[in-house]
Design a protein around this motif. Structure first.
Motif, mmCIF file in Angstrom:
data_model
loop_
_atom_site.group_PDB
_atom_site.id
_atom_site.type_symbol
_atom_site.label_atom_id
_atom_site.label_comp_id
_atom_site.label_asym_id
_atom_site.label_seq_id
_atom_site.Cartn_x
_atom_site.Cartn_y
_atom_site.Cartn_z
ATOM 1 N N PRO A 178 -2.145 -34.984 22.791
ATOM 2 C CA PRO A 178 -2.411 -33.563 23.005
ATOM 3 C C PRO A 178 -1.148 -32.856 23.486
ATOM 4 C CG PRO A 178 -4.193 -34.887 23.883
ATOM 5 C CD PRO A 178 -3.112 -35.851 23.489
ATOM 6 N N GLY A 179 -0.938 -31.656 22.968
ATOM 7 C CA GLY A 179 0.283 -30.916 23.263
ATOM 8 C C GLY A 179 1.313 -31.013 22.158
ATOM 9 N N GLU B 105 -0.854 -20.409 18.519
ATOM 10 C CA GLU B 105 -0.285 -19.444 19.454
ATOM 11 C C GLU B 105 0.173 -18.199 18.694
ATOM 12 O OE1 GLU B 105 2.765 -21.741 21.315
ATOM 13 O OE2 GLU B 105 1.358 -22.809 22.637
ATOM 14 N N VAL C 299 -7.144 -27.744 17.378
ATOM 15 C CA VAL C 299 -5.801 -27.167 17.393
ATOM 16 C C VAL C 299 -5.884 -25.715 17.826
ATOM 17 C CG1 VAL C 299 -4.994 -28.723 15.577
ATOM 18 C CG2 VAL C 299 -5.891 -26.477 14.956
ATOM 19 N N GLU C 300 -4.794 -25.239 18.395
ATOM 20 C CA GLU C 300 -4.697 -23.840 18.816
ATOM 21 C C GLU C 300 -3.479 -23.219 18.164
ATOM 22 O OE1 GLU C 300 -4.244 -21.109 22.871
ATOM 23 O OE2 GLU C 300 -4.107 -23.286 22.985
ATOM 24 N N ARG D 85 -4.614 -29.709 20.706
ATOM 25 C CA ARG D 85 -5.163 -29.634 22.057
ATOM 26 C C ARG D 85 -6.008 -30.854 22.413
ATOM 27 N NH1 ARG D 85 -1.583 -26.786 24.429
ATOM 28 N NH2 ARG D 85 -1.506 -24.578 23.824
ATOM 29 N N ARG D 86 -6.841 -31.316 21.471
ATOM 30 C CA ARG D 86 -7.694 -32.461 21.764
ATOM 31 C C ARG D 86 -7.827 -33.325 20.523
ATOM 32 N NH1 ARG D 86 -10.442 -28.249 23.994
ATOM 33 N NH2 ARG D 86 -12.045 -28.183 22.407
ATOM 34 N N VAL E 32 -0.631 -26.043 17.959
ATOM 35 C CA VAL E 32 -0.556 -27.091 18.966
ATOM 36 C C VAL E 32 -1.847 -27.909 18.940
ATOM 37 C CG1 VAL E 32 -0.235 -27.608 21.418
ATOM 38 C CG2 VAL E 32 0.902 -25.616 20.392
ATOM 39 N N GLU F 137 -9.240 -21.626 19.528
ATOM 40 C CA GLU F 137 -9.074 -22.986 19.042
ATOM 41 C C GLU F 137 -9.846 -23.199 17.732
ATOM 42 O OE1 GLU F 137 -10.426 -25.242 22.342
ATOM 43 O OE2 GLU F 137 -8.449 -25.336 23.278
ATOM 44 N N ARG G 33 3.183 -30.256 18.903
ATOM 45 C CA ARG G 33 3.306 -29.116 17.977
ATOM 46 C C ARG G 33 3.322 -29.677 16.558
ATOM 47 N NH1 ARG G 33 4.004 -24.258 20.155
ATOM 48 N NH2 ARG G 33 4.423 -24.230 22.395
#
Length: 300
Positions: free
Chosen positions: A182-183, A215, A212-213, A196-197, A194, A163, A185
């Motif tokens: 959150p979630g 992938e 953010v993450e 995340r928080r 994505v 992250e 894209r």
């Protein structure tokens, strides 16, 4: 809404005991009152709550520059001919905010000017919102800080990265809200990045974080995402990303690139809508590259 958030690019930094520049602001011809809400920024998540600054106001290019301090009552702002352009008063609000009220405005072409003297020993940064409606002087100012940037200044993310934290500052005079759930894209529905928080809101002076993450990334790509916030300036709420595969360099000369170079591998390619963007999932080419490739079908 009719308001100005000033200065336009970033808050004015004024050293302790120093005076800032004259900054023009607009007063509508029909306005009978004008409100300016000023915030003095010190450190992240911490107002100084020190000595109040002195505000100087001027009506017209050749008008008289008049100082107004918090709590001293109404002060006459005179035009060049000596006529009273307005009565100015400064009210100190909590957490290093100040509300300047201009009452009894006479119709004049302006422009009006504001100058600030920092009476504290610490260096402060000043931003303000002006409007003929007091409520509209409550405006957020979102600042996104890129944690890791590419040479082009984009937020660079790799598929193998965990992250990534994006610092968010609120330099405005009202709480900042981020509405992307959150979630989400970022950039498009097919984006590997994505959210995340995110914080529910960020108060004036304060900072918080977006997490953010990234992938798995098959093909290098660049895109932007405009966050859904109550900051009406899209330029401030937009962040540009660059996503990269595990390695943008090849370990050996015999390695295949991260994407197929033969467009024949995806003859059924359909370009995505303009607001989606992104490369072909099969070979990594963008739409323009699919229809304009060299005769040998190698996108080099």
């Amino acid at each position: 809404m009719v308001f100005q958030l000033l200065p336009e690019r970033e808050p004015i930094e004024i050293r302790g005991g120093a005076t800032g520049p004259l900054v023009p602001f607009v007063v509508p011809l029909e306005a009978t009152e004008m409100f300016i809400r000023v915030i003095a920024l010190w450190r992240d998540n911490r107002p100084l709550v020190g000595r109040a600054p002195t505000f100087e106001l001027k009506s017209g290019r050749d008008g008289q520059l008049t100082a107004v301090d918090a709590g001293t009552g109404k002060v006459e702002i005179q035009e060049i001919k000596g006529d009273i352009a307005a009565l100015a008063e400064v009210q100190r609000l909590p957490l290093d905010s100040y509300l300047i009220t201009l009452a009894g405005l006479e119709e004049n072409p302006g422009p009006w000017y504001l100058r600030i003297t920092n009476n504290d020993a610490e260096t402060l940064r000043f931003a303000w919102v002006s409007s003929h409606c007091e409520e509209e002087t409550l405006q957020p100012w979102m600042v996104l800080e890129r944690a890791t940037t590419s040479q082009d200044g984009l937020l660079a993310l790799h598929g193998e990265n965990p992250e990534t934290v994006i610092t968010v500052r609120n330099q405005g005079t009202a709480s900042l809200t981020v509405n992307d759930p959150p979630g989400t894209r970022l950039g498009s529905e097919r984006s590997p990045v994505v959210l995340r928080r995110r914080p529910a809101s960020i108060a004036p002076h304060d900072t918080d974080e977006l997490v953010v993450e990234c992938e798995q990334v098959r093909f290098a790509d660049r895109f932007s995402h405009t966050f859904d916030t109550n900051d009406m300036n899209r330029a401030r709420t937009t962040l540009s990303f660059e996503v990269l595969p595990h390695s943008s360099a090849h370990d050996s000369l015999d390695d295949e690139p991260a994407f197929c170079r033969a467009c024949e591998r995806c003859p059924d390619y359909v370009p995505p809508p303009l607001d989606i963007g992104g490369p072909c999932e099969t070979c990594g080419h963008r739409g323009a590259q699919h229809f304009d490739v060299p005769p040998d079908h190698r996108n080099v």
